[in-house]
Design an enzyme around this catalytic site. Structure first.
Site, PDB file in Angstrom:
ATOM      1  N   ARG A   1      -6.004  -0.491  -6.305  1.00 51.09           N
ATOM      2  CA  ARG A   1      -6.960  -0.794  -5.220  1.00 51.09           C
ATOM      3  C   ARG A   1      -8.192   0.096  -5.285  1.00 51.09           C
ATOM      4  NH1 ARG A   1      -9.178  -2.738  -2.247  1.00 51.09           N
ATOM      5  NH2 ARG A   1      -8.563  -2.934  -0.068  1.00 51.09           N
TER       6      ARG A   1
ATOM      7  N   ASP B   1      -1.818 -13.639  -0.756  1.00 47.49           N
ATOM      8  CA  ASP B   1      -1.967 -13.468   0.687  1.00 47.49           C
ATOM      9  C   ASP B   1      -2.046 -14.834   1.354  1.00 47.49           C
ATOM     10  OD1 ASP B   1      -2.555 -11.080   2.702  1.00 47.49           O
ATOM     11  OD2 ASP B   1      -3.589 -12.882   3.393  1.00 47.49           O
TER      12      ASP B   1
ATOM     13  N   ARG C   1       0.760  -1.243   0.000  1.00 49.29           N
ATOM     14  CA  ARG C   1       0.000   0.000   0.000  1.00 49.29           C
ATOM     15  C   ARG C   1       0.795   1.300   0.000  1.00 49.29           C
ATOM     16  NH1 ARG C   1      -3.976  -1.565   4.733  1.00 49.29           N
ATOM     17  NH2 ARG C   1      -2.012  -2.539   5.327  1.00 49.29           N
TER      18      ARG C   1
ATOM     19  N   TYR D   1      -5.505 -17.609  12.707  1.00 49.52           N
ATOM     20  CA  TYR D   1      -6.499 -16.858  11.928  1.00 49.52           C
ATOM     21  C   TYR D   1      -7.771 -17.680  11.734  1.00 49.52           C
ATOM     22  CZ  TYR D   1      -3.469 -12.924  10.782  1.00 49.52           C
ATOM     23  OH  TYR D   1      -2.687 -11.806  10.865  1.00 49.52           O
TER      24      TYR D   1
HETATM   25  O1  CP3 Z   1       5.250  -9.014   0.590  1.00 52.38           O
HETATM   26  C1  CP3 Z   1       4.589  -8.754  -0.430  1.00 52.38           C
HETATM   27  O2  CP3 Z   1       4.676  -7.682  -1.031  1.00 52.38           O
HETATM   28  C2  CP3 Z   1       3.693  -9.844  -1.006  1.00 52.38           C
HETATM   29  C3  CP3 Z   1       2.314  -9.762  -0.630  1.00 52.38           C
HETATM   30  C4  CP3 Z   1       1.837 -10.157   0.753  1.00 52.38           C
HETATM   31  C5  CP3 Z   1       0.565  -9.745   1.226  1.00 52.38           C
HETATM   32  N1  CP3 Z   1       0.322 -10.392   2.409  1.00 52.38           N
HETATM   33  C6  CP3 Z   1      -0.346  -8.828   0.512  1.00 52.38           C
HETATM   34  C7  CP3 Z   1      -1.279  -8.002   1.316  1.00 52.38           C
HETATM   35  C8  CP3 Z   1       2.388 -11.002   1.731  1.00 52.38           C
HETATM   36  C9  CP3 Z   1       3.752 -11.700   1.781  1.00 52.38           C
HETATM   37  C10 CP3 Z   1       1.412 -11.139   2.760  1.00 52.38           C
HETATM   38  C11 CP3 Z   1       1.614 -12.015   3.938  1.00 52.38           C
HETATM   39  C12 CP3 Z   1       0.652 -11.953   5.026  1.00 52.38           C
HETATM   40  N2  CP3 Z   1      -0.699 -11.703   4.950  1.00 52.38           N
HETATM   41  C13 CP3 Z   1       0.967 -12.242   6.391  1.00 52.38           C
HETATM   42  C14 CP3 Z   1       2.318 -12.687   6.907  1.00 52.38           C
HETATM   43  C15 CP3 Z   1       3.277 -11.549   7.034  1.00 52.38           C
HETATM   44  C16 CP3 Z   1       2.895 -10.513   8.058  1.00 52.38           C
HETATM   45  O3  CP3 Z   1       2.613  -9.402   7.658  1.00 52.38           O
HETATM   46  O4  CP3 Z   1       2.913 -10.859   9.248  1.00 52.38           O
HETATM   47  C17 CP3 Z   1      -0.216 -12.087   7.124  1.00 52.38           C
HETATM   48  C18 CP3 Z   1      -0.358 -12.266   8.629  1.00 52.38           C
HETATM   49  C19 CP3 Z   1      -1.260 -11.769   6.210  1.00 52.38           C
HETATM   50  C20 CP3 Z   1      -2.700 -11.548   6.511  1.00 52.38           C
HETATM   51  C21 CP3 Z   1      -3.118 -10.168   6.187  1.00 52.38           C
HETATM   52  N3  CP3 Z   1      -3.317  -9.685   4.902  1.00 52.38           N
HETATM   53  C22 CP3 Z   1      -3.369  -9.094   7.093  1.00 52.38           C
HETATM   54  C23 CP3 Z   1      -3.285  -9.200   8.601  1.00 52.38           C
HETATM   55  C24 CP3 Z   1      -3.720  -7.979   6.336  1.00 52.38           C
HETATM   56  C25 CP3 Z   1      -4.189  -6.602   6.831  1.00 52.38           C
HETATM   57  C26 CP3 Z   1      -3.143  -5.810   7.476  1.00 52.38           C
HETATM   58  C27 CP3 Z   1      -1.970  -5.518   6.586  1.00 52.38           C
HETATM   59  O5  CP3 Z   1      -0.846  -5.842   7.029  1.00 52.38           O
HETATM   60  O6  CP3 Z   1      -2.117  -4.998   5.491  1.00 52.38           O
HETATM   61  C28 CP3 Z   1      -3.646  -8.350   4.973  1.00 52.38           C
HETATM   62  C29 CP3 Z   1      -3.918  -7.473   3.819  1.00 52.38           C
HETATM   63  C30 CP3 Z   1      -2.874  -7.391   2.772  1.00 52.38           C
HETATM   64  N4  CP3 Z   1      -2.092  -8.433   2.337  1.00 52.38           N
HETATM   65  C31 CP3 Z   1      -2.580  -6.241   1.994  1.00 52.38           C
HETATM   66  C32 CP3 Z   1      -1.588  -6.616   1.080  1.00 52.38           C
HETATM   67  C33 CP3 Z   1      -0.968  -5.760  -0.007  1.00 52.38           C
HETATM   68  C34 CP3 Z   1      -3.256  -4.871   2.112  1.00 52.38           C
HETATM   69  C35 CP3 Z   1      -4.578  -4.951   1.456  1.00 52.38           C
HETATM   70  C36 CP3 Z   1      -5.165  -3.601   1.200  1.00 52.38           C
HETATM   71  O7  CP3 Z   1      -5.855  -3.094   2.074  1.00 52.38           O
HETATM   72  O8  CP3 Z   1      -4.960  -3.073   0.083  1.00 52.38           O
END
Ligand code: CP3
Length: 381
Positions: free
Chosen positions: A73, A109, A64, A186
């Site tokens: 987005r 994700d 983001r 989760y």
């Molecule tokens: O690293 C990268 O650029 C690749 C993409 C990636 C995403 N999620 C995209 C994403 C990766 C490697 C993840 C891993 C992920 N997702 C984890 C493990 C790593 C960590 O951060 O601890 C976890 C726990 C998640 C679950 C998740 N997805 C959460 C808790 C959230 C919301 C909070 C946050 O950190 O953004 C997401 C949403 C998410 N995953 C977004 C992205 C780009 C943001 C979505 C948006 O609102 O546009």
């Protein structure tokens, strides 16, 4: 390097200073960027081999903070982005087009795997991910179908295939998955949480159901990792972010054992580098080393030199700049980058990264600065 395939289909102009954005927001690149050293740096460091410059990539580099991502987005929901390989590919490539990063990570994700068994993943504006059907009754675990990950995770696997083609000769592609324990938290909690208190209590009350849940998840994680290798991922990082909440005594029983199961199922030692990340895991380093990964991704809760000496120098380390430095003035960021490089001491096997993901408030110029600082390595002296 000439004659190497370009990372995007577009016919990119030559002779322009690389890494600059053109007015349309796309990145322009020159053939000067096609550089064999660069394309191999990350994989060599994972194998503890010497490199010309410290390789760098960043967790959530495709996220983001990046205006190109935010623009997409506005037009598409998170699930649309995740389920449409053309869009996921574009997001995967955006940061490696913009900055001289040494690896790409596929846009996906960890929670998609839970959606595949019908848990109903949704991303609620301002609240993050949520599952409409979290685990409440342990019997439900038996009723879940065994998802054919090649089918249910097809959008991400297709993105991996396309990204590999697009990145050929440019930089390696990292695939990833959540680890069974973090996914189980989760699955029970149904949403993100600072401490997963509900899920941890549920697990304490349902020890057998929890073991069964972890076992089923480990099976899918293993199959999914195998499918990612086969689709062309050159390295895989497993995210066990919330294992950091376990004590050394609890780690193997709840988390490590199931990560190991998944690793064995995917036959990770016969493949490319395997990277383990467990959040703020300073207390767990010896436990993580026992999994025998190629790389341990170190959190920001411990200085890198201390972490590496505890892990032993037979394993590569990734990390571990505190992401909050990206929000500080540029000179302070420089000093913090310098400190991490100094602690790595120029030893083969260091991959520069953050201790967690790029904060969404980050100015992209700070990323550019960080990458340049790591590559010039001015600070090692
Ligand atoms: O690293 C990268 O650029 C690749 C993409 C990636 C995403 N999620 C995209 C994403 C990766 C490697 C993840 C891993 C992920 N997702 C984890 C493990 C790593 C960590 O951060 O601890 C976890 C726990 C998640 C679950 C998740 N997805 C959460 C808790 C959230 C919301 C909070 C946050 O950190 O953004 C997401 C949403 C998410 N995953 C977004 C992205 C780009 C943001 C979505 C948006 O609102 O546009």
């Amino acid at each position: 390097m000439h004659g190497v395939r370009r990372p995007a289909a577009a016919d990119l102009p030559r002779g322009v200073e690389y890494g600059r954005l053109n007015p349309s927001g796309d990145t322009v690149m020159t053939t000067a960027m096609f550089d064999r050293e660069r394309s191999e740096r990350f994989l060599r460091a994972c194998r503890l081999q010497p490199v010309d410059r410290t390789p760098v990539w960043l967790m959530r580099q495709a996220g983001r903070y990046w205006p190109g991502y935010r623009a997409l987005r506005e037009r598409y929901s998170m699930l649309e982005l995740l389920r449409t390989p053309e869009l996921a590919l574009e997001i995967t490539l955006q940061p490696v087009h913009a900055f001289e990063l040494d690896a790409a990570i596929v846009f996906s994700d960890i929670l998609l795997l839970l959606d595949a068994v019908g848990m109903g993943l949704e991303f609620v504006q301002g609240e993050g991910p949520r599952l409409r059907h979290p685990v409440r009754d342990p019997d439900v675990i038996e009723r879940w179908p065994d998802p054919d990950v090649r089918h249910t995770m097809a959008p991400t696997l297709d993105t991996i295939r396309a990204a590999r083609r697009a990145l050929e000769g440019w930089c390696p592609l990292i695939g990833f998955t959540g680890a069974p324990y973090t996914l189980a938290l989760y699955a029970v909690e149904g949403r993100g949480s600072p401490d997963f208190q509900f899920a941890r209590e549920w697990m304490a009350q349902h020890p057998e159901g929890t073991q069964r849940l972890l076992q089923r998840l480990a099976q899918w994680v293993g199959e999914y990792m195998r499918a990612q290798w086969e689709a062309g991922a050159q390295a895989i990082q497993i995210f066990d972010t919330w294992a950091a909440g376990l004590s050394v005594d609890q780690y193997f029983e709840w988390a490590g054992r199931w990560t190991r199961w998944a690793m064995d199922l995917a036959d990770v030692h016969g493949r490319g580098p395997f990277i383990v990340f467990a959040g703020r895991s300073g207390h767990l380093l010896e436990c993580l080393a026992k999994l025998q990964p190629d790389v341990v991704s170190v959190g920001s809760d411990i200085p890198l030199d201390i972490a590496w000496s505890r892990l032993g120098y037979g394993v590569a380390v990734q990390g571990n700049l505190d992401p909050s430095w990206l929000l500080r003035p540029p000179e302070e960021l420089d000093a913090a980058v310098c400190d991490v490089l100094r602690r790595a001491g120029g030893r083969p096997g260091h991959i520069f990264n953050l201790g967690h993901g790029v904060p969404k408030e980050t100015d992209p110029e700070q990323i550019r600065r960080l990458v340049t600082r790591v590559h010039t390595g001015f600070s090692v002296a």
